[in-house]
Write a protein that holds these residues in place. Structure first.
Motif, PDB file in Angstrom:
ATOM      1  N   LYS A   1       0.831  -1.209   0.000  1.00 18.03           N
ATOM      2  CA  LYS A   1       0.000   0.000   0.000  1.00 18.03           C
ATOM      3  C   LYS A   1       0.863   1.256   0.000  1.00 18.03           C
ATOM      4  O   LYS A   1       0.577   2.214  -0.711  1.00 18.03           O
ATOM      5  CB  LYS A   1      -0.918   0.012   1.231  1.00 18.03           C
ATOM      6  CG  LYS A   1      -2.070  -0.946   1.156  1.00 18.03           C
ATOM      7  CD  LYS A   1      -2.902  -0.887   2.427  1.00 18.03           C
ATOM      8  CE  LYS A   1      -3.988  -1.950   2.458  1.00 18.03           C
ATOM      9  NZ  LYS A   1      -4.728  -1.934   3.723  1.00 18.03           N
TER      10      LYS A   1
ATOM     11  N   SER B   1       2.298   1.770  -3.369  1.00 15.03           N
ATOM     12  CA  SER B   1       1.248   2.239  -4.265  1.00 15.03           C
ATOM     13  C   SER B   1       0.968   3.721  -4.021  1.00 15.03           C
ATOM     14  O   SER B   1       0.864   4.504  -4.968  1.00 15.03           O
ATOM     15  CB  SER B   1      -0.019   1.405  -4.058  1.00 15.03           C
ATOM     16  OG  SER B   1      -1.083   1.927  -4.794  1.00 15.03           O
ATOM     17  N   GLN B   2       0.836   4.094  -2.759  1.00 16.35           N
ATOM     18  CA  GLN B   2       0.588   5.499  -2.436  1.00 16.35           C
ATOM     19  C   GLN B   2       1.756   6.364  -2.866  1.00 16.35           C
ATOM     20  O   GLN B   2       1.554   7.470  -3.387  1.00 16.35           O
ATOM     21  CB  GLN B   2       0.336   5.665  -0.938  1.00 16.35           C
ATOM     22  CG  GLN B   2      -0.997   5.130  -0.479  1.00 16.35           C
ATOM     23  CD  GLN B   2      -1.171   5.213   1.030  1.00 16.35           C
ATOM     24  OE1 GLN B   2      -0.230   5.459   1.763  1.00 16.35           O
ATOM     25  NE2 GLN B   2      -2.397   5.005   1.477  1.00 16.35           N
TER      26      GLN B   2
ATOM     27  N   GLU C   1       1.538   6.841  -6.524  1.00 18.12           N
ATOM     28  CA  GLU C   1       0.456   7.779  -6.831  1.00 18.12           C
ATOM     29  C   GLU C   1       0.889   9.214  -6.533  1.00 18.12           C
ATOM     30  O   GLU C   1       0.620  10.123  -7.329  1.00 18.12           O
ATOM     31  CB  GLU C   1      -0.793   7.433  -6.020  1.00 18.12           C
ATOM     32  CG  GLU C   1      -1.520   6.195  -6.481  1.00 18.12           C
ATOM     33  CD  GLU C   1      -2.711   5.845  -5.588  1.00 18.12           C
ATOM     34  OE1 GLU C   1      -3.098   6.677  -4.749  1.00 18.12           O
ATOM     35  OE2 GLU C   1      -3.239   4.735  -5.740  1.00 18.12           O
TER      36      GLU C   1
END
Length: 156
Positions: free
Chosen positions: A67, A70-71, A74
């Motif tokens: 996560k 992924s963050q 992003e």
């Protein structure tokens, strides 16, 4: 001593020893062994639970890392988009400012050219008046020459 009596005495002492052992020694010994077996079983169970909890924690940690990655990706993508927008805005602002400067420069050039034309017309009319004055000094017909100078001035 009689061997039978001795054997009987030994059997009786052995029976009493077995009874005493069975009655007083054996239950605490069995209880201690059972308690130890229970503690070992509890320890093994706790180890299994800890192993299972460790596996779950590793899975959760891996999920959190995924996560976070992924963050982070992003956020990086958003930052790149924002940077591109800022660059585009800066280009647009620069272009608008350049156009404004060019327009102002053209207007200034036009104003200076108009001023120069007016000054040139004024200077030409002054020269024409000076020339006419010299002509008038030689000739007497001032009215005719004034009309001529006025038409000349209007043409310029």
């Amino acid at each position: 001593m009689y061997p039978n009596a001795s054997l009987f005495g030994q059997a009786l002492v052995f029976a009493i020893l077995v009874l005493v052992t069975w009655k007083f020694i054996w239950p605490p010994l069995v209880a201690t062994l059972e308690e130890r077996a229970k503690r070992i079983a509890d320890g093994l169970s706790a180890a299994d639970r800890a192993k299972h909890d460790l596996e779950l924690a590793e899975k959760r940690a891996a999920d959190e890392v995924r996560k976070a990655k992924s963050q982070a990706s992003e956020i990086i993508a958003q930052a790149e988009k924002r940077a591109a927008l800022i660059v585009d805005e800066a280009r647009e602002t620069g272009r608008v400012a350049g156009e404004r400067e060019v327009s102002a420069a053209r207007a200034d050039i036009e104003q200076q050219a108009h001023h120069a034309r007016e000054e040139l017309r004024q200077r030409v009319s002054e020269l024409a008046v000076a020339g006419a004055t010299q002509i008038l000094r030689r000739e007497v017909d001032a009215a005719r020459h004034a009309d001529l100078l006025t038409s000349l001035k209007a043409e310029l």
